[in-house]
Design a protein around this motif. Structure first.
Motif, PDB file in Angstrom:
ATOM      1  N   PHE A  82     -37.483   0.933  40.306  1.00  0.00           N
ATOM      2  CA  PHE A  82     -37.872   0.823  38.905  1.00  0.00           C
ATOM      3  C   PHE A  82     -39.345   1.198  38.726  1.00  0.00           C
ATOM      4  O   PHE A  82     -40.187   0.866  39.567  1.00  0.00           O
ATOM      5  CB  PHE A  82     -37.665  -0.606  38.402  1.00  0.00           C
ATOM      6  N   ILE A  83     -39.621   1.870  37.624  1.00  0.00           N
ATOM      7  CA  ILE A  83     -41.001   2.069  37.186  1.00  0.00           C
ATOM      8  C   ILE A  83     -41.152   1.461  35.792  1.00  0.00           C
ATOM      9  O   ILE A  83     -40.183   1.388  35.038  1.00  0.00           O
ATOM     10  CB  ILE A  83     -41.400   3.565  37.153  1.00  0.00           C
ATOM     11  N   LYS A  84     -42.334   1.011  35.498  1.00  0.00           N
ATOM     12  CA  LYS A  84     -42.630   0.466  34.188  1.00  0.00           C
ATOM     13  C   LYS A  84     -43.577   1.420  33.470  1.00  0.00           C
ATOM     14  O   LYS A  84     -44.645   1.733  33.982  1.00  0.00           O
ATOM     15  CB  LYS A  84     -43.275  -0.922  34.316  1.00  0.00           C
ATOM     16  N   VAL A  85     -43.170   1.888  32.301  1.00  0.00           N
ATOM     17  CA  VAL A  85     -43.965   2.843  31.536  1.00  0.00           C
ATOM     18  C   VAL A  85     -44.525   2.153  30.299  1.00  0.00           C
ATOM     19  O   VAL A  85     -43.777   1.575  29.509  1.00  0.00           O
ATOM     20  CB  VAL A  85     -43.127   4.066  31.123  1.00  0.00           C
ATOM     21  N   HIS A  86     -45.836   2.195  30.146  1.00  0.00           N
ATOM     22  CA  HIS A  86     -46.505   1.648  28.966  1.00  0.00           C
ATOM     23  C   HIS A  86     -46.680   2.757  27.933  1.00  0.00           C
ATOM     24  O   HIS A  86     -47.045   3.883  28.270  1.00  0.00           O
ATOM     25  CB  HIS A  86     -47.872   1.078  29.348  1.00  0.00           C
ATOM     26  N   PHE A  87     -46.455   2.423  26.671  1.00  0.00           N
ATOM     27  CA  PHE A  87     -46.570   3.407  25.599  1.00  0.00           C
ATOM     28  C   PHE A  87     -47.895   3.221  24.878  1.00  0.00           C
ATOM     29  O   PHE A  87     -48.165   2.147  24.326  1.00  0.00           O
ATOM     30  CB  PHE A  87     -45.411   3.260  24.614  1.00  0.00           C
ATOM     31  N   GLN A  88     -48.709   4.249  24.877  1.00  0.00           N
ATOM     32  CA  GLN A  88     -49.976   4.241  24.149  1.00  0.00           C
ATOM     33  C   GLN A  88     -50.001   5.465  23.244  1.00  0.00           C
ATOM     34  O   GLN A  88     -50.694   6.450  23.501  1.00  0.00           O
ATOM     35  CB  GLN A  88     -51.159   4.251  25.116  1.00  0.00           C
ATOM     36  N   LEU A  89     -49.234   5.394  22.175  1.00  0.00           N
ATOM     37  CA  LEU A  89     -49.079   6.518  21.256  1.00  0.00           C
ATOM     38  C   LEU A  89     -49.846   6.248  19.972  1.00  0.00           C
ATOM     39  O   LEU A  89     -49.679   5.196  19.347  1.00  0.00           O
ATOM     40  CB  LEU A  89     -47.604   6.753  20.947  1.00  0.00           C
ATOM     41  N   ALA A  90     -50.676   7.189  19.583  1.00  0.00           N
ATOM     42  CA  ALA A  90     -51.457   7.049  18.354  1.00  0.00           C
ATOM     43  C   ALA A  90     -50.686   7.535  17.134  1.00  0.00           C
ATOM     44  O   ALA A  90     -50.976   7.128  16.013  1.00  0.00           O
ATOM     45  CB  ALA A  90     -52.774   7.824  18.480  1.00  0.00           C
ATOM     46  N   PRO A 123     -45.821  -0.578  18.732  1.00  0.00           N
ATOM     47  CA  PRO A 123     -46.879  -1.551  19.051  1.00  0.00           C
ATOM     48  C   PRO A 123     -47.606  -1.143  20.323  1.00  0.00           C
ATOM     49  O   PRO A 123     -47.032  -0.515  21.212  1.00  0.00           O
ATOM     50  CB  PRO A 123     -46.101  -2.857  19.248  1.00  0.00           C
ATOM     51  N   LYS A 124     -48.865  -1.497  20.410  1.00  0.00           N
ATOM     52  CA  LYS A 124     -49.686  -1.076  21.543  1.00  0.00           C
ATOM     53  C   LYS A 124     -49.213  -1.653  22.869  1.00  0.00           C
ATOM     54  O   LYS A 124     -49.492  -1.106  23.920  1.00  0.00           O
ATOM     55  CB  LYS A 124     -51.148  -1.455  21.293  1.00  0.00           C
ATOM     56  N   ASP A 125     -48.506  -2.795  22.825  1.00  0.00           N
ATOM     57  CA  ASP A 125     -48.096  -3.433  24.075  1.00  0.00           C
ATOM     58  C   ASP A 125     -46.660  -3.092  24.458  1.00  0.00           C
ATOM     59  O   ASP A 125     -46.067  -3.743  25.306  1.00  0.00           O
ATOM     60  CB  ASP A 125     -48.255  -4.953  23.974  1.00  0.00           C
ATOM     61  N   THR A 126     -46.095  -2.056  23.854  1.00  0.00           N
ATOM     62  CA  THR A 126     -44.725  -1.669  24.173  1.00  0.00           C
ATOM     63  C   THR A 126     -44.638  -1.094  25.579  1.00  0.00           C
ATOM     64  O   THR A 126     -45.480  -0.296  25.990  1.00  0.00           O
ATOM     65  CB  THR A 126     -44.215  -0.617  23.173  1.00  0.00           C
ATOM     66  N   ALA A 127     -43.613  -1.502  26.326  1.00  0.00           N
ATOM     67  CA  ALA A 127     -43.409  -1.005  27.685  1.00  0.00           C
ATOM     68  C   ALA A 127     -41.918  -0.963  27.967  1.00  0.00           C
ATOM     69  O   ALA A 127     -41.114  -1.633  27.303  1.00  0.00           O
ATOM     70  CB  ALA A 127     -44.119  -1.888  28.708  1.00  0.00           C
ATOM     71  N   LYS A 128     -41.539  -0.157  28.950  1.00  0.00           N
ATOM     72  CA  LYS A 128     -40.124  -0.004  29.280  1.00  0.00           C
ATOM     73  C   LYS A 128     -39.956   0.179  30.778  1.00  0.00           C
ATOM     74  O   LYS A 128     -40.661   0.964  31.403  1.00  0.00           O
ATOM     75  CB  LYS A 128     -39.551   1.210  28.547  1.00  0.00           C
ATOM     76  N   HIS A 129     -39.005  -0.554  31.362  1.00  0.00           N
ATOM     77  CA  HIS A 129     -38.622  -0.350  32.752  1.00  0.00           C
ATOM     78  C   HIS A 129     -37.537   0.723  32.813  1.00  0.00           C
ATOM     79  O   HIS A 129     -36.604   0.721  32.019  1.00  0.00           O
ATOM     80  CB  HIS A 129     -38.099  -1.640  33.381  1.00  0.00           C
ATOM     81  N   LEU A 130     -37.681   1.611  33.773  1.00  0.00           N
ATOM     82  CA  LEU A 130     -36.733   2.706  33.928  1.00  0.00           C
ATOM     83  C   LEU A 130     -36.326   2.807  35.392  1.00  0.00           C
ATOM     84  O   LEU A 130     -37.184   2.801  36.277  1.00  0.00           O
ATOM     85  CB  LEU A 130     -37.373   4.022  33.461  1.00  0.00           C
ATOM     86  N   HIS A 131     -35.029   2.880  35.647  1.00  0.00           N
ATOM     87  CA  HIS A 131     -34.518   2.996  37.018  1.00  0.00           C
ATOM     88  C   HIS A 131     -34.382   4.472  37.360  1.00  0.00           C
ATOM     89  O   HIS A 131     -33.654   5.212  36.691  1.00  0.00           O
ATOM     90  CB  HIS A 131     -33.172   2.291  37.151  1.00  0.00           C
TER      91      HIS A 131
END
Length: 257
Positions: A82-90, A123-131
């Protein structure tokens, strides 16, 4: 925060009413942001690992995590995890419109239905785990994230970065399309300070205009015109005010006390 099946409940949304202009206008200042000069690249130090080294690293990695997000490795050195991806989209992301129940057959046949999209600010703290597997590359990760949540924006608009904290300094490096994120995760270990993955807009100082559709480019031109007109108004106002103050000062000097 981790995305789930009801991710839209966490978004601030707005649906376009006939034009995409207003949605993009709310975030137009981010279109031309330069990459900060303070963002230094991380030395990835990539090197090929033998099957034995991979198996040992996977064992050490699994011993350090406090969740069930383990990596699994085969005898041939192929591994998944698994990797965790943080979203930092303006800028907002766009989802396809719901199917209209009121469009006429004639409108559908003639292709005259208005194309509407629903846009969201994450939201700035959005994140997603991806297998993923050890062979999954950066471009595939970006496409998988967008497809999973039916984002209709061009994947070329996004880029994946690795972020590291060292001695109170933050370093960012844009990953190339052919790099394998799970390999980077394995080499860095599970610590988010040592390495975290961030999805951002694909900006390198120059905007890749070819990644945008014709309607979007038309909207950007309108935005530029609005910004230019507003800038001119502010300059004229400032100089007019300065001129009036000078005249008032001159009048006080020439008028007998």
């Amino acid at each position: 925060m981790t995305w789930g099946s009801t991710a839209s409940d966490s978004f601030r949304s707005q649906e376009e009413s006939g034009s995409e202009l207003e949605v993009y206008f709310t975030a137009y200042t981010s279109f031309f942001r330069k990459v900060r000069g303070s963002d230094e690249q991380i030395d990835s130090g990539k090197q090929e690992l033998s099957v034995g080294e991979i198996q040992q690293k996977v064992k050490e990695y699994n011993a350090q995590i406090n969740s069930n997000l383990y990596m699994m490795v085969n005898k041939d050195g192929f591994y998944t995890g698994f990797i965790k991806v943080h979203f930092q989209l303006a800028r907002p992301i766009s989802l396809p419109p719901p199917q209209s129940l009121y469009s006429t057959r004639e409108e559908e046949q003639q292709g005259r239905r208005m194309k509407r999209r629903t846009s969201f600010y994450l939201p700035k703290d959005t994140a997603k785990h991806l297998h993923i597997s050890s062979q999954t590359r950066v471009r595939e990760v970006i496409e998988a994230l967008l497809n999973k949540f039916t984002v209709v924006d061009n994947p070329a608009k996004f880029a994946l970065f690795e972020r590291a904290e060292r001695q109170s300094q933050v370093y960012m490096r844009k990953l190339s399309d052919d790099e394998c994120p799970l390999y980077l995760r394995l080499c860095a270990g599970p610590s988010e300070k040592a390495l975290s993955l961030v999805l951002k807009e694909n900006e390198t100082g120059d905007v890749n205009w070819d990644a945008f559709s014709f309607p979007e480019l038309c909207n950007f031109l309108r935005i530029l015109q609005r910004e230019e007109e507003e800038h001119v108004r502010q300059i004229v106002k400032r100089y007019t005010l300065a001129r009036e103050k000078m005249k008032q000062a001159m009048a006080r000097i020439t008028t007998p006390g």
